[in-house]
Design a protein around this motif. Structure first.
Motif, mmCIF file in Angstrom:
data_model
loop_
_atom_site.group_PDB
_atom_site.id
_atom_site.type_symbol
_atom_site.label_atom_id
_atom_site.label_comp_id
_atom_site.label_asym_id
_atom_site.label_seq_id
_atom_site.Cartn_x
_atom_site.Cartn_y
_atom_site.Cartn_z
ATOM 1 N N THR A 159 0.854 -1.188 0.000
ATOM 2 C CA THR A 159 0.000 0.000 0.000
ATOM 3 C C THR A 159 0.890 1.239 0.000
ATOM 4 N N HIS A 160 0.488 2.252 -0.778
ATOM 5 C CA HIS A 160 1.262 3.492 -0.834
ATOM 6 C C HIS A 160 0.369 4.609 -1.351
ATOM 7 N N ASN A 161 0.440 5.748 -0.684
ATOM 8 C CA ASN A 161 -0.343 6.920 -1.088
ATOM 9 C C ASN A 161 -1.813 6.582 -1.317
ATOM 10 N N SER A 162 -2.386 5.854 -0.373
ATOM 11 C CA SER A 162 -3.801 5.476 -0.397
ATOM 12 C C SER A 162 -4.161 4.524 -1.527
ATOM 13 N N ARG A 163 -3.167 3.877 -2.137
ATOM 14 C CA ARG A 163 -3.414 2.877 -3.161
ATOM 15 C C ARG A 163 -2.950 1.511 -2.662
#
Length: 451
Positions: A159-163
């Protein structure tokens, strides 16, 4: 009838094979030159740096230092590596695998099919998922797959930057074979995309099903890069929960004298860091000509001399900023923030669905996961926070362990000490990096002696 284009390609392939036969890649494993690490020295064709690093990290080796330089049509490198316990390599089987993997006969993508990170096509079906992250999403995905009679044999979730991006490998629950029926695959894809869309992600949720072979880590980088996670505005929200002291620092400078772009990276050290940065540079169509990498204690320093594949350096402020943001994203995607939970138990159908449901019911959010099976054993790792991205209270963890089983679910907090935060220590290590790098590049003729 063969076209001119295909004929030209075949001639180029045959020429490349001839060059390799005349000048085969060389690799040596040296346990005598350094007291603290094993030195792996190799000479290979240009463009193979990522494959070399991939071999090393897929063997679970830790790269403490690396010195890389191109020379004509070949590049030479020296890697200082240790095992997961910080020791030199004493296992002859491991050293033999290194030599075989990087040797002249087997150095190709096909030869890497048995490496840890690459999943062969014949054993299972691959599902790629990307969409907006939210608490409980992983639990819903695993529940859908279990309900559809799919057995999850391996998976990796970032998960990264709300993705959220994930590659999941499944087999048929009854037969243990890959799933290849068109109607069934269409149903799996449809239901998973419905889960990914939720209420807020109507456009960007994607589900792909494949029978092909893939390297999981590289594929996740490509998926998030294509999704442009590096320039999403909601990254500001995520940044609030992170410690500024471990934020990666990336600078880009132009070396006009030689036509290179010089990239400096300083960040918290962690496993597979070198692979993640080299993977991103490669996917952005940059070629690494020279590099120096040093990791000491909690920090890592990387310096790259790069050009675009067409031979040009970074030419605009926009490209420079994009390179910086993409490298920062590459470092942050494989997050080790949060509490590390290790699950080791007898594998069974629905295990992951049950475990992640318990996480969700207790307010835990999974920010990264590694799922694997070894024989009949499930070997799973989860990095968790609370639903707001904050550290989890110990009472909640104990409740989760009581429900799943204290002997099955273990806690391993990987929050590294922030020591080495004193200015003097940082300055000394930075000087060490600069000294080693300049010494290395001086020997190559890239830095002239000062008068």
């Amino acid at each position: 009838m063969m076209t001119c284009g295909s004929s030209s390609t075949e001639v180029e392939d045959e020429y490349e094979k001839l060059v390799i036969r005349m000048n085969p890649p060389r690799v040596s494993v040296d346990n005598n030159s350094c007291k603290k690490a094993t030195l792996i020295k190799s000479a290979n064709k240009p463009g193979s740096l990522l494959e070399v690093v991939q071999v090393l990290i897929d063997l679970n080796l830790v790269i403490k230092r690396a010195y890389i330089s191109s020379d004509g049509n070949w590049f030479m490198d020296v890697f200082h590596v240790v095992d997961q316990d910080g020791n030199k390599l004493c296992d002859s089987e491991v050293t033999e695998r290194i030599q075989q993997s990087l040797g002249s006969r087997s150095f190709s993508f096909g030869s890497l099919r048995h490496s840890v990170g690459i999943q062969p096509a014949s054993k299972h079906t691959s599902i790629e998922l990307i969409g907006r992250d939210r608490p409980g999403l992983l639990s819903e995905i695993f529940a859908v797959l279990t309900d559809l009679k799919c057995n999850i044999v391996a998976a990796e979730v970032w998960t990264h930057n709300s993705r959220m991006a994930s590659v999941v490998y499944i087999t048929d629950e009854a037969t243990g074979e890959p799933i290849d029926e068109g109607d069934r695959l269409a149903k799996i894809k449809k239901l998973l995309r419905y889960v990914l869309k939720g209420n807020k992600d109507k456009q960007s949720a994607k589900t792909t099903i494949s029978m092909g072979m893939t390297h999981t880590g590289r594929r996740l980088h490509q998926m998030l890069y294509d999704d442009r996670d590096f320039d999403r505005s909601d990254s500001v929200v995520e940044a609030i929960t992170r410690d500024d002291r471990i934020k990666p620092i990336v600078t880009v400078e132009i070396c006009n004298e030689r036509g290179y772009t010089v990239v400096y990276v300083r960040s918290k050290d962690r496993p597979k860091l070198l692979f993640d940065t080299v993977c991103t540079l490669t996917d952005m169509q940059y070629v690494v000509f020279h590099a120096t990498v040093i990791s000491e204690e909690a920090e890592a320093y990387q310096e790259y001399y790069i050009k675009h594949v067409d031979g040009s350096p970074v030419s605009s402020e926009g490209e420079k900023q994009r390179l910086i943001h993409c490298l920062e994203a590459a470092i942050n995607r494989r997050s080790t923030e949060g509490l590390r939970l290790e699950l080791c138990s007898e594998d069974r159908i629905g295990l992951l669905s049950d475990v992640t449901r318990i996480f969700r019911e207790n307010g835990l959010s999974v920010i990264r996961a590694e799922v694997s099976t070894r024989g009949s054993q499930a070997m799973n790792v989860f990095y968790v926070t609370d639903a707001s991205g904050n550290p989890v209270h110990s009472q909640i963890i104990e409740a989760v362990r009581n429900e799943i089983g204290e002997s099955v679910l273990c806690v391993k907090d990987e929050v590294s000490s922030r020591a080495s935060s004193q200015d003097g220590g940082r300055f000394s290590l930075g000087n060490l990096f600069r000294f080693q790098s300049e010494k290395f590049l001086y020997g190559l003729g890239f830095i002239r002696p000062s008068s």
